[in-house]
Design a protein around this motif. Sequence first.
Motif, PDB file in Angstrom:
ATOM      1  N   TYR A  17       0.938  -1.243   0.107  1.00 51.28           N
ATOM      2  CA  TYR A  17      -0.151   0.140   0.019  1.00 51.28           C
ATOM      3  C   TYR A  17       0.960   1.153  -0.075  1.00 51.28           C
ATOM      4  O   TYR A  17       1.769   1.546   1.024  1.00 51.28           O
ATOM      5  CB  TYR A  17      -0.875  -0.164   1.351  1.00 51.28           C
ATOM      6  CG  TYR A  17      -1.935   1.067   1.382  1.00 51.28           C
ATOM      7  CD1 TYR A  17      -2.778   1.244   0.051  1.00 51.28           C
ATOM      8  CD2 TYR A  17      -2.202   1.951   2.631  1.00 51.28           C
ATOM      9  CE1 TYR A  17      -3.817   2.239   0.162  1.00 51.28           C
ATOM     10  CE2 TYR A  17      -3.210   2.877   2.464  1.00 51.28           C
ATOM     11  CZ  TYR A  17      -3.736   3.058   1.316  1.00 51.28           C
ATOM     12  OH  TYR A  17      -4.857   4.025   1.382  1.00 51.28           O
ATOM     13  N   GLY A  20      -2.199  -6.074   9.526  1.00 47.98           N
ATOM     14  CA  GLY A  20      -3.752  -5.572   9.832  1.00 47.98           C
ATOM     15  C   GLY A  20      -4.721  -6.621   9.831  1.00 47.98           C
ATOM     16  O   GLY A  20      -5.792  -6.198  10.044  1.00 47.98           O
ATOM     17  N   HIS A  21      -4.284  -7.802   9.517  1.00 50.55           N
ATOM     18  CA  HIS A  21      -5.240  -8.971   9.741  1.00 50.55           C
ATOM     19  C   HIS A  21      -5.425  -9.322  11.298  1.00 50.55           C
ATOM     20  O   HIS A  21      -4.464 -10.134  11.933  1.00 50.55           O
ATOM     21  CB  HIS A  21      -4.787 -10.060   8.902  1.00 50.55           C
ATOM     22  CG  HIS A  21      -5.179 -10.253   7.617  1.00 50.55           C
ATOM     23  ND1 HIS A  21      -6.588 -10.220   7.354  1.00 50.55           N
ATOM     24  CD2 HIS A  21      -4.719  -9.715   6.339  1.00 50.55           C
ATOM     25  CE1 HIS A  21      -6.923 -10.185   5.964  1.00 50.55           C
ATOM     26  NE2 HIS A  21      -5.846  -9.701   5.448  1.00 50.55           N
ATOM     27  N   ALA A  22      -6.476  -8.820  11.716  1.00 45.21           N
ATOM     28  CA  ALA A  22      -6.545  -9.101  13.338  1.00 45.21           C
ATOM     29  C   ALA A  22      -6.882 -10.548  13.389  1.00 45.21           C
ATOM     30  O   ALA A  22      -6.605 -11.382  14.175  1.00 45.21           O
ATOM     31  CB  ALA A  22      -7.797  -8.540  13.743  1.00 45.21           C
ATOM     32  N   LEU A  23      -7.812 -11.202  12.364  1.00 46.25           N
ATOM     33  CA  LEU A  23      -8.213 -12.792  12.468  1.00 46.25           C
ATOM     34  C   LEU A  23      -6.942 -13.368  12.382  1.00 46.25           C
ATOM     35  O   LEU A  23      -6.907 -14.512  13.141  1.00 46.25           O
ATOM     36  CB  LEU A  23      -9.063 -12.889  11.447  1.00 46.25           C
ATOM     37  CG  LEU A  23     -10.316 -12.209  11.518  1.00 46.25           C
ATOM     38  CD1 LEU A  23     -11.567 -12.811  10.374  1.00 46.25           C
ATOM     39  CD2 LEU A  23     -11.104 -12.164  12.961  1.00 46.25           C
ATOM     40  N   ASP A  38       0.556   4.435  -0.190  1.00 49.74           N
ATOM     41  CA  ASP A  38       0.456   5.615   0.984  1.00 49.74           C
ATOM     42  C   ASP A  38       1.250   5.160   2.580  1.00 49.74           C
ATOM     43  O   ASP A  38       1.907   6.165   2.753  1.00 49.74           O
ATOM     44  CB  ASP A  38      -1.184   6.003   1.162  1.00 49.74           C
ATOM     45  CG  ASP A  38      -1.736   6.793   0.166  1.00 49.74           C
ATOM     46  OD1 ASP A  38      -0.912   6.965  -0.778  1.00 49.74           O
ATOM     47  OD2 ASP A  38      -2.839   7.235   0.230  1.00 49.74           O
ATOM     48  N   ALA A  39       0.849   4.102   2.904  1.00 49.78           N
ATOM     49  CA  ALA A  39       1.438   3.766   4.129  1.00 49.78           C
ATOM     50  C   ALA A  39       2.962   3.562   4.032  1.00 49.78           C
ATOM     51  O   ALA A  39       3.464   4.121   4.957  1.00 49.78           O
ATOM     52  CB  ALA A  39       0.741   2.280   4.596  1.00 49.78           C
ATOM     53  N   SER A  82       0.938  -9.316   4.673  1.00 52.89           N
ATOM     54  CA  SER A  82       0.213  -9.637   3.439  1.00 52.89           C
ATOM     55  C   SER A  82       0.615  -8.893   2.193  1.00 52.89           C
ATOM     56  O   SER A  82       0.315  -7.581   2.102  1.00 52.89           O
ATOM     57  CB  SER A  82      -1.482  -9.300   3.759  1.00 52.89           C
ATOM     58  OG  SER A  82      -1.447  -7.749   3.983  1.00 52.89           O
ATOM     59  N   LYS A 108      -1.374  -3.169  12.659  1.00 52.73           N
ATOM     60  CA  LYS A 108      -1.886  -1.780  12.147  1.00 52.73           C
ATOM     61  C   LYS A 108      -3.182  -1.539  12.787  1.00 52.73           C
ATOM     62  O   LYS A 108      -3.951  -2.691  13.090  1.00 52.73           O
ATOM     63  CB  LYS A 108      -2.147  -2.138  10.290  1.00 52.73           C
ATOM     64  CG  LYS A 108      -0.420  -2.222   9.786  1.00 52.73           C
ATOM     65  CD  LYS A 108      -1.176  -2.072   8.359  1.00 52.73           C
ATOM     66  CE  LYS A 108      -0.096  -2.492   7.318  1.00 52.73           C
ATOM     67  NZ  LYS A 108      -0.455  -2.463   5.966  1.00 52.73           N
ATOM     68  N   PRO A 109      -3.722  -0.773  12.898  1.00 53.29           N
ATOM     69  CA  PRO A 109      -3.064   0.639  12.400  1.00 53.29           C
ATOM     70  C   PRO A 109      -1.884   0.828  13.495  1.00 53.29           C
ATOM     71  O   PRO A 109      -2.189   0.850  14.762  1.00 53.29           O
ATOM     72  CB  PRO A 109      -4.119   1.808  12.579  1.00 53.29           C
ATOM     73  CG  PRO A 109      -5.166   1.102  13.377  1.00 53.29           C
ATOM     74  CD  PRO A 109      -5.098  -0.150  13.506  1.00 53.29           C
ATOM     75  N   CYS A 110      -0.907   1.434  12.858  1.00 53.63           N
ATOM     76  CA  CYS A 110       0.248   1.776  13.898  1.00 53.63           C
ATOM     77  C   CYS A 110       0.662   3.044  13.430  1.00 53.63           C
ATOM     78  O   CYS A 110       1.104   3.293  12.233  1.00 53.63           O
ATOM     79  CB  CYS A 110       1.317   0.496  13.655  1.00 53.63           C
ATOM     80  SG  CYS A 110       2.817   1.063  14.610  1.00 53.63           S
ATOM     81  N   LEU A 111       0.695   3.952  14.350  1.00 56.23           N
ATOM     82  CA  LEU A 111       1.112   5.147  14.078  1.00 56.23           C
ATOM     83  C   LEU A 111       2.549   5.358  13.886  1.00 56.23           C
ATOM     84  O   LEU A 111       3.464   4.659  14.489  1.00 56.23           O
ATOM     85  CB  LEU A 111       0.740   6.195  15.437  1.00 56.23           C
ATOM     86  CG  LEU A 111      -0.835   6.304  15.524  1.00 56.23           C
ATOM     87  CD1 LEU A 111      -1.021   7.328  16.684  1.00 56.23           C
ATOM     88  CD2 LEU A 111      -1.294   6.991  14.238  1.00 56.23           C
ATOM     89  N   PRO A 112       2.848   6.188  13.004  1.00 54.02           N
ATOM     90  CA  PRO A 112       4.414   6.329  12.567  1.00 54.02           C
ATOM     91  C   PRO A 112       5.362   6.333  14.007  1.00 54.02           C
ATOM     92  O   PRO A 112       6.430   5.825  13.882  1.00 54.02           O
ATOM     93  CB  PRO A 112       4.679   7.304  11.705  1.00 54.02           C
ATOM     94  CG  PRO A 112       3.068   7.619  11.249  1.00 54.02           C
ATOM     95  CD  PRO A 112       2.038   7.144  12.226  1.00 54.02           C
TER      96      PRO A 112
END
Lengths: 704, 136
Positions: free
Chosen positions: B18, B91-94, B20-21, B62, B112-116
Amino acid sequence: MASPAPLPPADADAGARLVLAEHLLACESATACARAMVEWLARQCGIAVACLGPGDGGAASVCLAAEGLSAPQQLTLARAWDEPASPLFSFRTRPGARWLAADALEGSTFAGGVLAVPLGRPGSPAVALLTLGLSGPGVPPDVAWAAACAGPLLARLLASDARTPRRPEPDRLLRRVINAVSDPVLLTDPEGAVLFANGRAEALLVAGPDASPGRARAVELNQRLFRDTLAQGGATGAGVHRREVPLVDPVEGMDLLFELVTTPVLAPDGPAVVVSVLRNVTDLGRAAQALGESYRKLRATEREARSERHRLDRVLDSVAAPIILSDPTGGMVMMNDPAERLFAQLHDMGEASGRRVRANDALFGSFLSHLLGPENAGVSRWKSQLTLDDPSTGAPVPMEAMANKVLGDQGELTGIVTVFHDRTEVLERARLLERVKEVSSDLEARVLSATAELAEQNEKLRRQAIQLEQASAAKSQFLANMSHEFRTPLNAILGYTNMLLQGVSGEMTPPQRRNLTRIDSNGRHLLEVINEILDITRIEAGRMPLHLTDFGLPELLQEVMAEMDPIIARSKLTVETHLEEGLPGVWTDRQKVKQIVLNLLSNALKFTHEGSVHVSAEYQNGTGILSISVKDTGIGIDLSNQEKIFEDFQQVDSSPTRAYGGTGLGLSICRRLATMLGGRVSLQSSPGQGSTFTLHFPRRARRT
Amino acid sequence: MTNTPEKPKPLVLVVDDYQDAREMYAEYLEFSGFRVAEAKNGQEALDKAFELVPDVILMDLSLPVMDGWEATRRLKGDARTRHIPVVALTGHALKGHSEDANQAGCDAYVTKPCLPDALVDQVKKMIERREAAQAR
């Protein structure tokens, strides 16, 4: 009137005269005496002779004896002797014999004239008149002698006859005949005085002078009994009478019973004599008595038998089942009422009923013939199903006939008893049973089909469940993917906002900073919602595993307080914890307990504006249940909303203008997590009075 | 502010599909005083790692082409790159089990989400740990 010259004695006839004299002396009655004299004279002289004398009862004279004269001639002579105008009448008073010419007498009995000789005692009026047919005057010596001999004798006999009733003298042959009769025969006058008795009668009723006193008494008694019986019977009437007379045997002294048959012989002026015949009916009487006795016994027995039979009839009639007694040939002997209704032919029954009865009889007959056949001689019972017709309605009556042979002492067949059992009910029951079976099998079939259907439904349901599970899994997967897809841009939003606020792109003006802060807090809220949705999704999908560990509650609560400290510091509330002494260590999912307590505490802080929040923990030893309570003095929750607030996305106030934020998912997650721990969350609250939320969970969790 | 030549800025390889991230983390790392290399997928991450040998690798798990787990296994299986700490990002909590990441050989695990700034703190921790290990 010159008296006739006496006849010269005839010496030659001395023997004949002696015979007559002897005979005369032996005579007991005037009639016999007259007869002997007349017969002798007629023989000696060869002429017609008649002797007139008084008749029985002394009314009219009669011809006592006659030879050579007809009965009318005798009657004419007798009347002439009674007729005062007649020349013969004068001889009653005038003694001596006289000759009368034939014309002197009416009726000309003697054609050549008549010699009349008065008879009687010398010097007394004549009692009788001897008339002889002689052609001229002159008295033959035999006539003179016989008259002289017989005259006094006749007078005496006639006198005694007048004294005692004259007994008709039966001749000796008749006497012998009568004596030969074994039954007593008597000739009596109407009063019962014996005139003549045969030998057998004399034995009963006559006692000689030399008889024993006992015999004399017995005879006397017999005579009295005989006379009484005779008097009772109205012996004076005409006709034959029969009566019974009990007599005594004078020799043996036994009681004898005789039948007395009396026949009165009537004279013109009344009964003259009575002829009685006694018939010994003693043995007959005894036999009759015995016969009567046995007849009585027979009658009694018959009565008994009849009453027995009646009783049997009543007994048989009282039995509801038809019963028939048959003789060994199969003929009907008797039947009870129920049987009669089926088998008896009545006069007043209709054509159809009669036909049905006959059909029933025929059926029964063929049924019996089975049992009576030689092939069934050893069979004592025979059972068969007969379908009879009800005579009145014609409805079929299914019967079971059970015939039993009745055997005599020698084992011979004496009869057959047949009892019928109405099988209508049995058949009906069988039919019902069949019906029940049918219904039940039908039901079974239905149950089977229902079961099959149910199985099919179950299968469908199972498939649906699988599909649901799959759908649920797909939903969870979708939600997971979605939340991931949310997080990625959200991560960028929060990250850039954060960077901007940190001045990565240079210093921000205060309005920019304020706006960025709003972006940040909205982003965080969105993240919170996403996280909570994800939690619920994971719990429901079973992808929220239990991580069981040993830990202590005091440390956990301390941790919670530390985490909530910034918020507590911002509020003006008194927040305190109270832990029970000696709380045991627990074995459960620490993270989940912490999450629940955090959630309850943050709710309490959010909805309480003044007062206090009190966190306490206690342990119930008996049940092994731990409780962590969060008690506030906040706005409270009314009863109607106390269940609602545990549901997904539900708050007391869900309106867009609501005063309190939040996702509405916190308590529903708490409830789900508590369930996973084997516990629950309870609530006690009322509006304005604050709320107490309590987490109850077992000290040791079990893996489910 | 002069950079000592003995101490060059640590190189961080940021692997994320991704954009942007990836660029956000890269910008913040550079802002925080790191050199940054980027990779868009597992294969690229391997190539860059073998080529540049970074000090820390930020690995999104992922990824297209080759996912982060596979890439991490290969890096840890290679002597040239085995020593490089890998911080897993998911970002996959499951599926986001740290064990999976640990099994793959990740040294740290960030959800994720993880602040910079949080991420940069994690990177700094890794480098300190490595220096402490090297000092021993």
